[in-house]
Structures are given as structure tokens and as C-alpha cells.
Scaffold this active site. Structure first.
Site, short mmCIF file in Angstrom:
data_model
loop_
_atom_site.label_atom_id
_atom_site.label_comp_id
_atom_site.label_asym_id
_atom_site.label_seq_id
_atom_site.Cartn_x
_atom_site.Cartn_y
_atom_site.Cartn_z
N GLY A 259 1.16 -1.13 -0.15
CA GLY A 259 0.07 -0.18 0.18
C GLY A 259 1.16 1.23 0.08
O GLY A 259 2.76 1.23 -0.39
N CYS A 286 12.01 -1.63 4.20
CA CYS A 286 11.13 -1.04 2.50
C CYS A 286 9.66 -0.36 2.91
O CYS A 286 9.49 0.83 3.15
CB CYS A 286 10.10 -2.61 2.03
N LEU A 287 8.72 -0.26 3.13
CA LEU A 287 7.97 0.50 3.74
C LEU A 287 8.06 0.76 5.31
O LEU A 287 8.11 1.80 4.86
CB LEU A 287 6.15 -0.79 4.15
N GLN A 290 10.19 3.26 4.02
CA GLN A 290 9.35 4.86 3.44
C GLN A 290 8.71 5.66 4.15
O GLN A 290 8.12 6.56 4.54
CB GLN A 290 8.00 4.91 2.54
N HIS A 370 15.77 -5.25 -0.71
CA HIS A 370 14.89 -6.97 0.97
C HIS A 370 16.81 -7.00 1.17
O HIS A 370 16.30 -8.33 0.25
CB HIS A 370 13.91 -6.97 0.63
N GLU A 372 16.95 -9.34 3.03
CA GLU A 372 16.96 -10.99 3.83
C GLU A 372 17.04 -11.58 2.68
O GLU A 372 15.92 -13.03 2.77
CB GLU A 372 15.74 -11.04 4.67
#
Length: 407
Positions: A259, A286-287, A290, A370, A372
Site C-alpha cells: 500500500g 521497504c514500507l 518509507q 529487501h 533478507e
């Protein structure tokens, strides 16, 4: 590419049992697989050659249909160990999938189910037998597409109704999906990374306590933290800073997720802002990256097509090295919006977009990609050690080597 807003696209099969209807009216026909039904979502493409199960179960793909650019998907089947969403019963992840070739019988010693049956069980609608190169080119030219994917074994579809649904769907901008994919209550994670000899292990003697805010976290992130000696307490996305601090953590992790990051501004961003004001080490992916940028006063923006794949080059300004990393995001941090006390640490070598930041004078940093992997390269695994070293430093302990030493 031929414009096909009012007729069937030229790369389709003769006998259709599934269709993809883009918001501009383009219709792509193929063979239906997986679940039966129809759903609105954003169509993106992923360039990874392996790891389709991890990709499809990554909660960051909620609200999206994944087009696989590699033609042969499903060859190694599926298994329960490679699922990435934290609560598989809730089936968080991609809602649709698009393949070039039909799914074949699996051949792998770990396979427990073929991909078609697995897709059905997860409720993922799939389409096969189309020219995925043409669809990928369309996305590159026009950007990620709003669409409806539909599967009906009868081959009967109300095209006008599906076109109207696709055109009416508002897309991912301003859409908060983190609340949809987060855990319902706190839990403790102990599982450590998989090895060929022993499978997954368990962390029984943790040295540190990390609280992970779950906005759609992947299992392998948690495993890498426990593998470095952490007890991990996972909290829901709506947890407050007071909730986090009540667990007395040594560090806080901000997870990946789906999202629009700006849509979390009413709850997650204020929480992160308060956590940054403490002296706790904070690491975001990631999110989480942000939202950390938003909490620091920066801005985020919707990307043209996003970054989705396991072969993206990123430069780490802190080391001067280039890494090949996994990425999965459709929004990016506007590096020009970051305040003076925030340093850009990583950048994409594909398009120059921001891929990392750190707060000067504080143990706070994050990356867009990412580290991981799962799937993908392990070039950035050192970032987890960097986070643990911030915790060790606060405890007065000797730091770990950021990269594992060769035996």
C-alpha cells in the site's frame, strides 16, 4: 505495440478460461489457473528467475497481480516451508498471477503440492499462455496498470462489466493495506534460518530483544534477526510507541508491507516519530523505510512501474560497494525532501531513486530493498548485522564483523 482498447489483444489464446482487463479497456485472454472468480488489482512484473512461492506470499504484494517475466513457473512445486506471510491462514500476498507457460508437474524433493492446486487453496487467480513480454513492455511504457483478473472454466465473461470495474478501481494511491495484513495480536518469533541439514532451527538463548512492528513482515526477516541472537516480539501495525516501549526492547524493527506509506500517516508515522526521538536503534525495510522517511519530514511518491525483482543493482554509499538486491515496491522516498540531518546511504543504479537513509547522530537507518532476499541474492545480509551492532554498541559489546568470514 498495437492499441487494443476496444478489442481482444493479439497475444492471446483461442480458447479462453481467464482474462485480464486493463483500465484502458485492453483485454488479454488465456488459460485460467488457480482460484475461480474476479478481483481488481494493480498489475506489475517481477524479473526474478526463482522463488515464485516466496514472491506470491510476500504481503507487500497485497492488492497486486504479479506478471512473471521468467517463462517457466511452477517447476519445483510448492511447500509449506517457503511461505513468507506470517499468518498463512489469512492468505496475505498477491491476489493474482500471470505466467507465460502452463504449469507442469513439479520435480523437487521438497515439493508437497503442485502450483495450480496451491493457487486454488490460497485464493489466487492465475492466467497462463499469454505473451508476458508484450504485457511487460506495456507496463514499462504506460506504468503499473489497474486491472481486473477473472477466471471462469466456462469461458463466459461480461466484458463490459469487467471493463467498468477495472476503470472504476482507484488503485493503490492513498490505500492503507498495512492494517489488512498485520498480525491481530502480539507474538514471539523464535524460528531461525533454514539449513539443508536441519531445516529451520529455534532461538532458545537470545541475547537481545527486538520489537518488530508488523506492516506485512516476511518470515525470513524475522529468521535473520533471531539467527543473530535476538528474541523478536512482533506487534500489530497499530501499536503505539508506548506499546513498543512497554516491552523494553533493545531495538525496533519497521517491517515491509503493501500500500501507500502516506496512508499510514494517522497511526504508524506518529509512532515511528516518537520512537526515533528515543535512543533505541531503529531499522526499517521497504514500507518501513518509507514510513521512517515520512516520520523524519520527508515525502514519498508513486513510481511509474515500481521495482520488482531479484537482480537490482544498488550502491551503498557507506562502503562504496555495489550490491545486487531484491526489490518489491511501487512507492519511493523523494531524496530531495529529506531534512539536513538525514543522509542518503543507498541509491538504485537503475533509475537513481533513493534506496536507503540514516539519521546523523542517531542509531536509526533503513533501506528500500529487501536484504533478507527470499528470493534473491544475499549481498545485503550485512545490514542485519549492522542493526545488531547498534544494539551491541549501546550495551558496550564488541561489534560483529558486518560480513561473515570465510571458513
Amino acid at each position: 505495440m498495437t492499441e487494443t482498447t476496444s478489442k481482444t489483444a493479439p497475444w492471446t489464446v483461442e480458447k479462453r478460461t481467464a482474462i485480464l482487463v486493463l483500465a484502458d479497456g485492453t483485454v488479454i485472454e488465456g488459460k485460467g489457473l488457480g482460484a475461480i472468480g474476479a478481483i481488481e488489482a494493480e498489475v506489475v512484473f517481477n524479473t526474478a528467475l526463482t522463488g515464485y512461492e516466496e514472491i506470491l506470499t510476500d504481503p507487500s504484494y497485497a492488492g497486486q497481480i504479479v506478471t512473471f517475466t521468467f517463462p517457466h513457473i511452477g517447476n519445483v512445486g510448492t511447500n509449506a516451508e517457503d511461505v513468507e506471510d506470517l499468518t498463512p491462514a489469512n492468505r496475505h500476498g498477491a491476489v493474482g498471477a500471470i505466467f507465460k507457460a502452463d504449469i507442469t508437474s513439479p520435480s523437487n524433493f521438497r515439493a508437497t503440492e503442485d502450483l495450480d492446486a496451491w493457487l486454488k487453496n490460497r485464493g489466487v487467480i492465475a492466467l497462463a499462455g499469454i505473451d508476458t513480454r508484450a504485457l511487460t513492455s506495456l507496463i514499462r511504457e504506460r506504468g503499473a496498470q489497474n486491472a481486473v483478473i477473472a477466471h471462469d472454466p466456462s469461458g463466459k465473461f461480461d466484458l463490459e462489466a469487467l471493463k467498468a470495474r477495472a476503470a472504476a478501481w482507484s488503485g493503490l494511491e492513498n490505500l492503507d493495506l498495512a492494517k489488512d495484513v498485520t498480525v491481530g495480536q502480539s507474538l514471539t518469533w523464535k524460528e531461525t534460518p533454514w539449513t539443508l541439514a536441519d531445516g529451520y532451527g529455534e532461538q532458545d538463548t537470545p541475547e537481545y530483544h527486538v520489537v518488530a512492528l508488523d506492516f506485512g513482515v516476511k518470515r525470513n526477516i524475522l529468521r535473520l534477526l533471531t539467527g543473530l541472537g535476538a528474541k523478536v516480539t512482533v506487534l500489530p501495525a497499530t501499536a503505539t510507541a508506548e506499546d513498543v516501549l512497554a516491552h523494553n526492547p533493545d531495538g525496533v524493527f519497521l517491517s515491509n508491507g503493501p500500500g501507500d506509506p502516506a496512508a499510514t500517516g494517522a497511526y504508524a508515522v506518529p509512532t515511528i516519530k516518537k520512537l526515533v526521538e528515543t535512543d533505541l536503534p531503529v531499522f526499517g525495510i521497504c514500507l518501513g523505510h518509507q514510513m521512517l522517511a515520512l516520520a523524519l519530514g520527508g515525502r514519498t511518491e508513486k513510481m511509474h512501474q515500481g521495482h520488482h525483482g531479484a537482480n537490482h543493482p544498488v550502491k551503498d554509499y557507506t562502503t562504496g560497494k555495489v550490491e545486487i538486491v531484491s526489490m518489491n515496491h511501487g512507492f519511493a522516498v523523494d531524496s530531495d525532501s529529506l531534512p539536513e540531518n538525514v543522509e542518503e546511504t543507498h541509491v538504485s543504479l537503475f533509475d537513481g531513486t533513493n534506496c536507503g537513509l540514516r539519521v546523523v547522530g542517531k542509531p536509526v537507518f533503513s533501506v528500500q530493498h529487501h536484504p533478507e532476499a527470499s528470493p534473491g541474492p544475499q549481498d545485503s545480509h550485512y545490514l542485519f548485522r549492522r542493526f545488531i551492532n547498534l544494539i551491541r554498541e549501546k550495551k558496550g559489546e564488541t561489534p560483529l564483523p558486518e560480513r561473515e568470514q570465510a571458513a
